[in-house]
Enzyme design. Structure first.
Site, PDB file in Angstrom:
ATOM      1  N   CYS A 107       0.875  -1.180   0.000  1.00 56.75           N
ATOM      2  CA  CYS A 107       0.000   0.000   0.000  1.00 56.75           C
ATOM      3  C   CYS A 107       0.909   1.225   0.000  1.00 56.75           C
ATOM      4  O   CYS A 107       1.790   1.334   0.853  1.00 56.75           O
ATOM      5  CB  CYS A 107      -0.893  -0.001   1.230  1.00 56.75           C
ATOM      6  SG  CYS A 107      -1.754   1.572   1.438  1.00 56.75           S
ATOM      7  N   GLY A 167      -9.021  -5.564 -11.218  1.00 59.57           N
ATOM      8  CA  GLY A 167      -9.508  -4.624 -10.217  1.00 59.57           C
ATOM      9  C   GLY A 167     -10.290  -3.491 -10.842  1.00 59.57           C
ATOM     10  O   GLY A 167     -11.491  -3.598 -11.091  1.00 59.57           O
TER      11      GLY A 167
HETATM   12  C1  DHB Z   1      -5.227   1.391  -0.299  1.00 57.03           C
HETATM   13  C2  DHB Z   1      -4.500   0.243  -0.109  1.00 57.03           C
HETATM   14  C3  DHB Z   1      -3.704  -0.253  -1.131  1.00 57.03           C
HETATM   15  O1  DHB Z   1      -2.977  -1.379  -1.012  1.00 57.03           O
HETATM   16  C4  DHB Z   1      -3.658   0.425  -2.343  1.00 57.03           C
HETATM   17  O2  DHB Z   1      -2.876  -0.068  -3.318  1.00 57.03           O
HETATM   18  C5  DHB Z   1      -4.360   1.579  -2.533  1.00 57.03           C
HETATM   19  C6  DHB Z   1      -5.145   2.071  -1.502  1.00 57.03           C
HETATM   20  C7  DHB Z   1      -6.039   1.992   0.798  1.00 57.03           C
HETATM   21  O3  DHB Z   1      -6.752   1.285   1.526  1.00 57.03           O
HETATM   22  O4  DHB Z   1      -5.956   3.212   0.958  1.00 57.03           O
END
Ligand code: DHB
Length: 310
Positions: free
Chosen positions: A135, A270
């Site tokens: 993330c 996605g």
């Molecule tokens: C979020 C988490 C992720 O792994 C990503 O790639 C984009 C956003 C999130 O929850 O903000």
């Protein structure tokens, strides 16, 4: 029930011992964490499902705006909102009969937290876990851990020591050399590598002069990042001997085949679901089947990594 056309024998694939009727998977973070919506994805013909990332404790995430549409994709920063693994176990248990692998995406703020959350998910019935080490914008987790090969190794090892189900590791493209991260994951026993998570990005409103996302920075997904995913999968395939799951901007059977030729054994979808709806799983599967026939392949496994052949 998985329909006939998406479970034909030549699309079936095994990844780290998981049996998938076809190589398409729901990417993490899409369609939330409710068992009901995840069941709809299974019924639409996905070969496996990955949940939104879940952590040890509940979290409400960032304030709005959290998602915006940009050229060729989406920019999102939700802040990893989730009910916490202890509440999420009910959803996992209620999905026992979906008939395809259920992979729980997990995040944590230390290797021990990843391990603890993973073990609760597996205990509840997850077929595998996918570690979100990528993330791009939440402090103390995701890419902040996943950009450091040593932390990747420690995290994967601590999860492997705790669970007896396959451990997938989702890597970040926000790094100088993704193969170093892949090597670290492989050396700690990762059963598969998912490449890639979103690309750290930003958008600014020219009228108000302000960053648009409440968190300022977010993750870019969608068509814009597909060539980055192709490059990363290709590089990882040349470096480690671990199955790769391709993810990033896949909108059609052609994109899916491209990622598989680069080295992916399966692919995740996605952002494209926002435009195409859930019928995208069936249309990608149908397209791959027609392609296999046209090119004279008997099984989808025959095209994995073909772009590397000298
Ligand atoms: C979020 C988490 C992720 O792994 C990503 O790639 C984009 C956003 C999130 O929850 O903000």
């Amino acid at each position: 029930m998985v329909s006939e056309s998406v479970s034909s024998h030549n699309l079936r694939i095994q990844i780290a011992g998981l049996d998938m009727p076809n190589p398409t998977m729901l990417a993490s973070g899409i369609l939330g964490v409710s068992a009901e919506t995840l069941r709809t994805v299974a019924e639409a013909g996905a070969g496996a499902i990955v949940t939104k990332s879940v952590g040890l404790k509940p979290s409400s995430g960032y304030p709005n705006p959290t998602v915006i549409q940009v050229e060729c994709g989406f920019l999102n920063a939700m802040g990893l909102p989730n009910p916490g693994i202890h509440r999420f176990v009910e959803e996992i248990k209620s999905l026992k009969d979906i008939g395809i692998p259920l992979i729980v995406s997990v995040f944590g703020f230390s290797p021990e937290e990843y391990a603890e959350t993973s073990s609760i998910a597996v205990e509840a019935g997850a077929s595998a876990v996918e570690l979100n080490l990528s993330c791009p914008h939440v402090k103390g987790t995701g890419a902040e851990i996943g950009q450091d090969p040593n932390m990747v190794r420690l995290t994967v090892k601590s999860v492997k020591d705790r669970v007896d189900k396959p451990v997938f590791v989702k890597l970040t493209p926000n790094t100088a050399n993704i193969t170093e991260l892949a090597k670290a994951a492989a050396s700690a026993g990762a059963d598969a590598i998912t490449a890639i998570n979103t690309v750290r990005a930003m958008a600014i409103d020219v009228e108000t002069f302000k960053p648009i996302l409440a968190n300022k920075f977010g993750g870019l997904s969608g068509a814009a990042i597909k060539p980055i995913a192709v490059r990363c999968v290709y590089e990882i395939y040349e470096t480690v001997n671990v199955p790769i799951i391709g993810c990033g901007g896949i909108r059609s059977w052609r994109d899916a085949v491209e990622l598989m030729l680069a080295g992916a054994s399966a692919i995740q979808v996605g952002s494209a679901i926002a435009f195409e709806g859930l019928s995208i799983f069936k249309s990608i599967c149908d397209g791959i089947e027609t392609y296999l026939k046209r090119k004279g392949f008997r099984s989808v496994s025959e095209i994995i990594g073909l772009a590397h052949k000298k």
